[in-house]
Scaffold this motif. Structure first.
Motif, mmCIF file in Angstrom:
data_model
loop_
_atom_site.group_PDB
_atom_site.id
_atom_site.type_symbol
_atom_site.label_atom_id
_atom_site.label_comp_id
_atom_site.label_asym_id
_atom_site.label_seq_id
_atom_site.Cartn_x
_atom_site.Cartn_y
_atom_site.Cartn_z
ATOM 1 N N UNK A 54 36.082 18.832 -0.209
ATOM 2 C CA UNK A 54 36.891 17.661 0.077
ATOM 3 C C UNK A 54 36.802 16.578 -0.975
ATOM 4 N N UNK A 55 35.955 16.770 -1.981
ATOM 5 C CA UNK A 55 35.800 15.757 -3.026
ATOM 6 C C UNK A 55 37.110 15.583 -3.786
ATOM 7 N N UNK A 95 42.053 18.016 -4.353
ATOM 8 C CA UNK A 95 40.791 18.009 -3.607
ATOM 9 C C UNK A 95 40.130 19.366 -3.683
ATOM 10 N N UNK A 96 38.806 19.345 -3.673
ATOM 11 C CA UNK A 96 38.031 20.581 -3.743
ATOM 12 C C UNK A 96 38.103 21.280 -2.389
ATOM 13 N N UNK A 97 38.517 22.572 -2.417
ATOM 14 C CA UNK A 97 38.602 23.340 -1.169
ATOM 15 C C UNK A 97 37.664 24.541 -1.169
ATOM 16 N N UNK A 98 37.076 24.859 -2.325
ATOM 17 C CA UNK A 98 36.139 25.987 -2.360
ATOM 18 C C UNK A 98 35.164 25.803 -3.511
ATOM 19 N N UNK A 99 33.888 26.094 -3.247
ATOM 20 C CA UNK A 99 32.848 26.078 -4.280
ATOM 21 C C UNK A 99 32.155 27.425 -4.218
ATOM 22 N N UNK A 151 31.521 13.159 -7.724
ATOM 23 C CA UNK A 151 30.309 13.794 -7.210
ATOM 24 C C UNK A 151 29.611 12.834 -6.265
ATOM 25 N N UNK A 152 29.516 13.228 -5.013
ATOM 26 C CA UNK A 152 28.924 12.353 -4.006
ATOM 27 C C UNK A 152 27.646 12.935 -3.425
#
Length: 236
Positions: A99-100, A117-121, A153-154
């Motif tokens: 979600x980032x 938005x980031x959906x996969x790592x 980056x959170x």
């Protein structure tokens, strides 16, 4: 005889009323200790913001997932849009979360920034991780296009301290520093710092300072290591 005695007494009285010709004034009478310069200061850590990680990526088409049993055998999946597959060092990928937010720059778009938005790592492999970032609907996208993603980056250890730009010495030389103020002694200490990004809240410092310390904001180009100052609190 009386005349000579009276003349002598007159000369003695006159001499006592004059200052000695070779008398030297004391140092304290004319010299004054140099005044410590007034320097405005600010406390570190009033504002923190997230760091970012970045890496190259390639656009890939996303297939629309059909409900089981609804797609005919051998039928091609419908295109659900595009995503950016970015490659990050495993250590950087560990600092981001699903979600980032990500800002993506495409050389083919003349510097335009696309937000996703980031959906996969993906799990790390050979020291790197693949990160999938959604892309908005845009007719300019095509599979195989290259881009660079900057992801907020959170995760743990990703916040930076922020200080006003005026506190930084040599921000463009690669050897940035600040003057840290010791309030107990009113003296400054030059300290090297590692800079992050500049935001409306200030310049990020990722190393060299701790939250709660005080830094000089004015006269920084005139200070010296160990110099005594007259600290002035931040303006209201």
């Amino acid at each position: 005889m009386r005349i000579w005695c009276a003349l002598g007494m007159g000369l003695l009285v006159a001499a006592c009323g004059k200052a000695a010709p070779n008398a030297v004034p004391t140092a304290g009478a004319t010299a004054q200790a140099p005044q410590a310069p007034q320097v405005r200061i600010a406390q570190v850590g009033g504002t923190v913001f997230a760091a970012t990680v970045s890496g190259p990526g390639t656009v890939a088409a996303r297939a629309l997932e059909a409900m089981p049993g609804t797609a005919a055998p051998g039928a091609k999946a419908a295109n659900a849009g595009y995503a950016l597959l970015a490659t990050l060092p495993a250590a950087d990928a560990a600092r981001i979360t699903l979600g980032a937010s990500a800002q993506i720059r495409f050389p083919a778009f003349h510097g335009d920034v696309v937000v996703g938005r980031v959906i996969r790592i993906a799990p790390p492999k050979a020291g790197a991780s693949e990160v999938e970032i959604t892309l908005p609907r845009d007719s300019r996208f095509a599979a195989g296009q290259s881009a660079t993603a900057r992801i907020v980056a959170t995760g743990a250890g990703t916040t930076m301290l922020a200080v006003p730009p005026s506190a930084i010495l040599g921000p463009h030389t690669g050897a940035a520093a600040v003057y840290v103020v010791d309030l107990a002694s009113a003296r400054v200490q030059r300290r090297a710092v590692t800079l992050g990004e500049q935001t409306p809240d200030g310049i990020g410092v990722s190393a060299g300072l701790q939250k709660g310390e005080w830094v000089a904001l004015t006269r920084v180009d005139q200070l010296g290591d160990g110099m005594k100052i007259a600290p002035v609190g931040p303006s209201q």
